[in-house]
Design an enzyme around this catalytic site. Structure first.
Site, PDB file in Angstrom:
ATOM      1  N   THR A 200       0.880  -1.186   0.000  1.00 18.96           N
ATOM      2  CA  THR A 200       0.000   0.000   0.000  1.00 18.96           C
ATOM      3  C   THR A 200       0.909   1.225   0.000  1.00 18.96           C
ATOM      4  O   THR A 200       2.031   1.175   0.513  1.00 18.96           O
ATOM      5  CB  THR A 200      -0.898   0.056   1.263  1.00 18.96           C
ATOM      6  OG1 THR A 200      -1.733  -1.091   1.286  1.00 18.96           O
ATOM      7  CG2 THR A 200      -1.756   1.321   1.352  1.00 18.96           C
ATOM      8  N   ARG A 228     -13.700  -7.605  -0.699  1.00 22.82           N
ATOM      9  CA  ARG A 228     -13.076  -7.185   0.570  1.00 22.82           C
ATOM     10  C   ARG A 228     -12.507  -5.767   0.426  1.00 22.82           C
ATOM     11  O   ARG A 228     -11.819  -5.460  -0.547  1.00 22.82           O
ATOM     12  CB  ARG A 228     -11.961  -8.158   0.954  1.00 22.82           C
ATOM     13  CG  ARG A 228     -11.218  -7.784   2.254  1.00 22.82           C
ATOM     14  CD  ARG A 228      -9.967  -6.994   1.988  1.00 22.82           C
ATOM     15  NE  ARG A 228      -9.163  -6.751   3.204  1.00 22.82           N
ATOM     16  CZ  ARG A 228      -8.120  -5.957   3.266  1.00 22.82           C
ATOM     17  NH1 ARG A 228      -7.699  -5.325   2.194  1.00 22.82           N
ATOM     18  NH2 ARG A 228      -7.450  -5.801   4.389  1.00 22.82           N
ATOM     19  N   VAL A 229     -12.794  -4.929   1.387  1.00 24.39           N
ATOM     20  CA  VAL A 229     -12.264  -3.566   1.396  1.00 24.39           C
ATOM     21  C   VAL A 229     -11.460  -3.390   2.676  1.00 24.39           C
ATOM     22  O   VAL A 229     -11.924  -3.769   3.759  1.00 24.39           O
ATOM     23  CB  VAL A 229     -13.422  -2.539   1.320  1.00 24.39           C
ATOM     24  CG1 VAL A 229     -12.909  -1.126   1.544  1.00 24.39           C
ATOM     25  CG2 VAL A 229     -14.131  -2.646  -0.028  1.00 24.39           C
ATOM     26  N   GLY A 230     -10.272  -2.835   2.557  1.00 25.75           N
ATOM     27  CA  GLY A 230      -9.425  -2.636   3.734  1.00 25.75           C
ATOM     28  C   GLY A 230      -9.596  -1.253   4.329  1.00 25.75           C
ATOM     29  O   GLY A 230     -10.626  -0.591   4.164  1.00 25.75           O
ATOM     30  N   ASP A 231      -8.556  -0.804   5.014  1.00 30.32           N
ATOM     31  CA  ASP A 231      -8.614   0.497   5.689  1.00 30.32           C
ATOM     32  C   ASP A 231      -8.337   1.672   4.753  1.00 30.32           C
ATOM     33  O   ASP A 231      -8.759   2.797   5.018  1.00 30.32           O
ATOM     34  CB  ASP A 231      -7.599   0.525   6.844  1.00 30.32           C
ATOM     35  CG  ASP A 231      -6.163   0.296   6.364  1.00 30.32           C
ATOM     36  OD1 ASP A 231      -5.979  -0.497   5.407  1.00 30.32           O
ATOM     37  OD2 ASP A 231      -5.237   0.886   6.935  1.00 30.32           O
ATOM     38  N   THR A 251      -0.252   1.717   6.581  1.00 33.99           N
ATOM     39  CA  THR A 251      -0.152   0.564   5.690  1.00 33.99           C
ATOM     40  C   THR A 251      -0.123  -0.668   6.597  1.00 33.99           C
ATOM     41  O   THR A 251       0.102  -0.553   7.798  1.00 33.99           O
ATOM     42  CB  THR A 251       1.122   0.610   4.821  1.00 33.99           C
ATOM     43  OG1 THR A 251       2.273   0.588   5.687  1.00 33.99           O
ATOM     44  CG2 THR A 251       1.192   1.864   3.965  1.00 33.99           C
ATOM     45  N   GLY A 254      -5.192  -3.990   7.263  1.00 32.08           N
ATOM     46  CA  GLY A 254      -6.250  -2.995   7.274  1.00 32.08           C
ATOM     47  C   GLY A 254      -7.307  -3.246   8.323  1.00 32.08           C
ATOM     48  O   GLY A 254      -7.855  -2.304   8.912  1.00 32.08           O
TER      49      GLY A 254
END
Ligand code: GLY
Length: 354
Positions: A200, A228-231, A251, A254
């Site tokens: 990231t 899926r979605v991270g931070d 980074t 997440g």
């Protein structure tokens, strides 16, 4: 020149033009010293962002121009083109931006086929009344604003994904190539330093007027479940700023940042008067304190994953921290771009496959 070269040049020009969509007019330099920070994969990012700031760019526009270089770099498997795909072999990108002077932000998540998600996030901020667009809606929004289609899955990333798929189970019919026939880049990728949540890019920029802007952009967790979605695209988690205090981003894993809104935590620690080093370490400590699940702990009860935080204050101080030792961050102070150490919470290298 063959037509395919013309086409490639045309696509490259269109893609780089799309990075400029929504950029603010430049303004004459102010009295302060611009500073740019980024995660360790951002040396070229901080160079470009500093060049932009020195030419009068808005700090968010400078940060977006910086990360665009990494988004377009096929050798970085954690961001944009060449990013490692999801478990179906499809690259899905997440990105967010925040603009200090207007305290506004925008984001896109699970965006496919668009090279510069951070630039799309800026348009979400500017051209909608929303903060986050996802999936097909984000794609259609990007197309509406003239972003070209790009195949983000490079041949190298595809081969890495295929090997991962072939080695997931002994109870299926896929057979990986024998070790002596593996391409070196696959051996290197899955080598002893393999970390699934690696990568990231975050970039925070301070301009000569004392204004801040930041962005975080990623292809996310390698081989993630589709959707899926991270931070990274979540304001407060993967990035946050307050134009009176500073800018922060993260980074690493997440989910840990989503469960602690870590970037927001860092800026609130600045508000309490903490030095940016202590503020980023505070975010690390919160993650340790809330990490109750045994499956996410090492034998000593510490997180078996890593996260890294970066912080730049309005008065030009900066610092980074990580759970585990060895992390670095990129900095440009107006003279040169360099990597500096992040302060670790635990003075040991990250656990294997952290
Ligand atoms: N920090 C990037 C991600 O978890 O997707």
């Amino acid at each position: 020149m063959p037509p395919s070269i013309h086409r490639r040049q045309f696509l490259a020009a269109t893609a780089s033009a799309s990075v400029l969509l929504g950029a603010a007019p430049r303004r004459p330099p102010g009295p302060g010293q611009p500073i740019v920070i980024a995660s360790a994969n951002g040396l070229r990012c901080v160079e470009e962002a500093m060049r932009q700031l020195q030419n009068g760019a808005d700090p968010l526009d400078a940060a977006i121009a910086g990360v665009a270089i990494v988004e377009a770099d096929p050798s970085d498997h954690t961001v944009g083109l060449g990013g490692i795909p999801n478990e179906d072999g499809v690259v899905e990108l997440d990105a967010a931006v925040m603009h200090g002077p207007t305290h506004s932000g925008g984001a896109v998540a699970a965006l496919r086929n668009i090279l510069h998600p951070a630039a799309v996030a800026r348009l979400v901020m500017q051209r909608t009344d929303h903060c986050l667009l996802v999936g097909d809606g984000a794609y259609r929004f990007a197309k509406m604003h003239g972003f070209p289609d790009t195949n983000l899955l490079t041949d190298e990333a595809r081969q890495i994904w295929l090997y991962w798929k072939e080695t997931q189970s002994r109870n299926d019919d896929r057979i990986p190539p024998p070790p002596d026939q593996l391409p070196p880049f696959i051996k290197a990728f899955f080598g002893p330093n393999y970390i699934r949540e690696h990568g990231t890019i975050h970039c925070s920029a301070l301009d000569s007027h004392g204004d801040l802007g930041c962005t975080t952009t990623t292809s996310g967790l390698f081989f993630k479940i589709p959707g899926r979605v991270g931070d990274s695209p979540i304001l407060g988690a993967g990035l946050w700023l307050d134009n009176q205090l500073g800018s922060a981003g993260s980074t690493g894993r997440g989910e840990a940042n989503l469960l602690n809104l870590s970037s927001h935590t860092i800026i609130e620690a600045l508000r309490q008067g903490k030095h940016p080093q202590d503020a980023t370490l505070e975010a690390c400590r919160r993650i340790v304190a809330t990490n109750h699940l045994k499956r996410l702990q090492d034998p000593k009860g510490r997180p078996n994953f890593d996260v890294r935080f970066y912080c730049l204050t309005k008065d030009g101080r900066f610092a980074g921290s990580s759970l585990w030792a060895g992390a670095k961050m990129a900095v440009h102070d107006g003279h040169s771009a360099r990597l500096v150490d992040c302060a670790p919470l635990f003075d040991e290298p990250p656990p294997p496959d952290a």
